[in-house]
Structure formats: structure tokens, C-alpha cells
Design a protein around this motif. Structure first.
Motif, PDB file in Angstrom:
ATOM      1  N   LYS A   8      42.769  31.041  51.351  1.00 16.34           N
ATOM      2  CA  LYS A   8      43.226  31.684  50.107  1.00 16.34           C
ATOM      3  C   LYS A   8      42.148  31.597  49.026  1.00 16.34           C
ATOM      4  O   LYS A   8      41.892  32.564  48.315  1.00 16.34           O
ATOM      5  CB  LYS A   8      44.514  31.028  49.603  1.00 16.34           C
ATOM      6  CG  LYS A   8      45.739  31.387  50.391  1.00 16.34           C
ATOM      7  CD  LYS A   8      46.967  30.684  49.819  1.00 16.34           C
ATOM      8  CE  LYS A   8      48.210  30.966  50.607  1.00 16.34           C
ATOM      9  NZ  LYS A   8      49.388  30.244  50.073  1.00 16.34           N
ATOM     10  N   ASN A   9      41.539  30.432  48.886  1.00 21.53           N
ATOM     11  CA  ASN A   9      40.492  30.260  47.879  1.00 21.53           C
ATOM     12  C   ASN A   9      39.292  31.141  48.177  1.00 21.53           C
ATOM     13  O   ASN A   9      38.703  31.736  47.278  1.00 21.53           O
ATOM     14  CB  ASN A   9      40.073  28.795  47.785  1.00 21.53           C
ATOM     15  CG  ASN A   9      41.154  27.912  47.209  1.00 21.53           C
ATOM     16  OD1 ASN A   9      42.055  28.374  46.517  1.00 21.53           O
ATOM     17  ND2 ASN A   9      41.094  26.631  47.504  1.00 21.53           N
ATOM     18  N   GLN A  36      34.543  37.730  37.532  1.00 23.88           N
ATOM     19  CA  GLN A  36      33.911  36.442  37.274  1.00 23.88           C
ATOM     20  C   GLN A  36      34.965  35.363  37.065  1.00 23.88           C
ATOM     21  O   GLN A  36      34.804  34.224  37.515  1.00 23.88           O
ATOM     22  CB  GLN A  36      32.991  36.544  36.058  1.00 23.88           C
ATOM     23  CG  GLN A  36      31.758  37.388  36.316  1.00 23.88           C
ATOM     24  CD  GLN A  36      30.957  37.686  35.059  1.00 23.88           C
ATOM     25  OE1 GLN A  36      31.469  37.619  33.945  1.00 23.88           O
ATOM     26  NE2 GLN A  36      29.698  38.042  35.238  1.00 23.88           N
ATOM     27  N   GLY A  37      36.053  35.730  36.402  1.00 21.57           N
ATOM     28  CA  GLY A  37      37.146  34.786  36.192  1.00 21.57           C
ATOM     29  C   GLY A  37      37.807  34.378  37.493  1.00 21.57           C
ATOM     30  O   GLY A  37      38.144  33.204  37.691  1.00 21.57           O
ATOM     31  N   ASP A  38      37.999  35.355  38.383  1.00 17.67           N
ATOM     32  CA  ASP A  38      38.586  35.051  39.691  1.00 17.67           C
ATOM     33  C   ASP A  38      37.702  34.089  40.475  1.00 17.67           C
ATOM     34  O   ASP A  38      38.195  33.166  41.119  1.00 17.67           O
ATOM     35  CB  ASP A  38      38.780  36.334  40.502  1.00 17.67           C
ATOM     36  CG  ASP A  38      39.913  37.211  39.976  1.00 17.67           C
ATOM     37  OD1 ASP A  38      40.668  36.761  39.096  1.00 17.67           O
ATOM     38  OD2 ASP A  38      40.026  38.359  40.458  1.00 17.67           O
ATOM     39  N   ALA A  42      38.728  30.304  41.691  1.00 17.01           N
ATOM     40  CA  ALA A  42      38.639  29.884  43.092  1.00 17.01           C
ATOM     41  C   ALA A  42      37.748  28.653  43.238  1.00 17.01           C
ATOM     42  O   ALA A  42      38.071  27.727  43.989  1.00 17.01           O
ATOM     43  CB  ALA A  42      38.112  31.026  43.957  1.00 17.01           C
ATOM     44  N   SER A  43      36.649  28.629  42.513  1.00 17.13           N
ATOM     45  CA  SER A  43      35.739  27.478  42.586  1.00 17.13           C
ATOM     46  C   SER A  43      36.417  26.214  42.084  1.00 17.13           C
ATOM     47  O   SER A  43      36.252  25.134  42.660  1.00 17.13           O
ATOM     48  CB  SER A  43      34.476  27.748  41.771  1.00 17.13           C
ATOM     49  OG  SER A  43      33.730  28.781  42.351  1.00 17.13           O
ATOM     50  N   GLY A  48      38.970  20.964  43.293  1.00 20.32           N
ATOM     51  CA  GLY A  48      40.139  20.084  43.258  1.00 20.32           C
ATOM     52  C   GLY A  48      40.590  19.674  44.649  1.00 20.32           C
ATOM     53  O   GLY A  48      40.930  18.512  44.888  1.00 20.32           O
ATOM     54  N   GLU A  49      40.590  20.621  45.558  1.00 25.07           N
ATOM     55  CA  GLU A  49      40.977  20.312  46.933  1.00 25.07           C
ATOM     56  C   GLU A  49      39.967  19.382  47.597  1.00 25.07           C
ATOM     57  O   GLU A  49      40.345  18.516  48.384  1.00 25.07           O
ATOM     58  CB  GLU A  49      41.137  21.598  47.748  1.00 25.07           C
ATOM     59  CG  GLU A  49      42.322  22.454  47.327  1.00 25.07           C
ATOM     60  CD  GLU A  49      43.668  21.798  47.573  1.00 25.07           C
ATOM     61  OE1 GLU A  49      43.786  20.968  48.492  1.00 25.07           O
ATOM     62  OE2 GLU A  49      44.614  22.118  46.834  1.00 25.07           O
ATOM     63  N   ASN A  50      38.688  19.553  47.282  1.00 28.90           N
ATOM     64  CA  ASN A  50      37.663  18.666  47.843  1.00 28.90           C
ATOM     65  C   ASN A  50      37.854  17.233  47.362  1.00 28.90           C
ATOM     66  O   ASN A  50      37.637  16.280  48.116  1.00 28.90           O
ATOM     67  CB  ASN A  50      36.262  19.167  47.495  1.00 28.90           C
ATOM     68  CG  ASN A  50      35.893  20.428  48.258  1.00 28.90           C
ATOM     69  OD1 ASN A  50      36.475  20.723  49.282  1.00 28.90           O
ATOM     70  ND2 ASN A  50      34.932  21.166  47.746  1.00 28.90           N
ATOM     71  N   VAL A  51      38.256  17.065  46.111  1.00 22.61           N
ATOM     72  CA  VAL A  51      38.530  15.729  45.577  1.00 22.61           C
ATOM     73  C   VAL A  51      39.715  15.112  46.321  1.00 22.61           C
ATOM     74  O   VAL A  51      39.686  13.935  46.694  1.00 22.61           O
ATOM     75  CB  VAL A  51      38.794  15.786  44.051  1.00 22.61           C
ATOM     76  CG1 VAL A  51      39.345  14.469  43.538  1.00 22.61           C
ATOM     77  CG2 VAL A  51      37.524  16.163  43.305  1.00 22.61           C
TER      78      VAL A  51
END
Length: 65
Positions: A8-9, A36-38, A42-43, A48-51
């Protein structure tokens, strides 16, 4: 991070890149900014998921998994 969240990301990031490119080529500043906002969104989600993944790995290491 689950595979579905990663997909999804990545889809959101690619969609943002496409919007930015189309906005740039058509001189549509709003669409370019939206793209650019999208990508930024996503980044941020990916970071957050990596943390979460890192914390889970540390926790599992202490539990002996």
C-alpha cells in the motif's frame, strides 16, 4: 511491517510520483504538489513501520525468538 502495508505504501508513493510527473508536464502546480504530498505521506508511513519492525526485532531478540 506486513507485506500488505508495504504494498500500500509503495502504491501510494508510485501514485504520487505519477501525479507529480503529470502535474509537471502539464504545468499543473496543484497536481504536482498533491503528488509530492502523497510521496511524503508514503515515506512517513514507511518510516513509522520500519521503527515498529526494529522494535519488534529487538523485543524478539531479548525473548530468544
Amino acid at each position: 511491517m506486513s507485506f500488505i502495508d508495504k504494498a500500500k505504501n509503495k502504491a501510494e508513493e508510485l501514485s504520487g510520483k505519477a501525479k507529480e510527473a503529470i502535474g509537471d508536464s502539464t504545468d499543473n502546480h496543484d497536481l504536482k504538489a498533491e503528488g509530492q504530498g502523497d510521496q511524503a505521506s508514503a515515506s512517513g508511513k514507511q518510516a513509522g513501520e520500519n521503527v515498529k519492525d526494529a522494535a519488534s526485532n529487538v523485543s524478539n531478540a531479548f525473548k530468544g525468538k
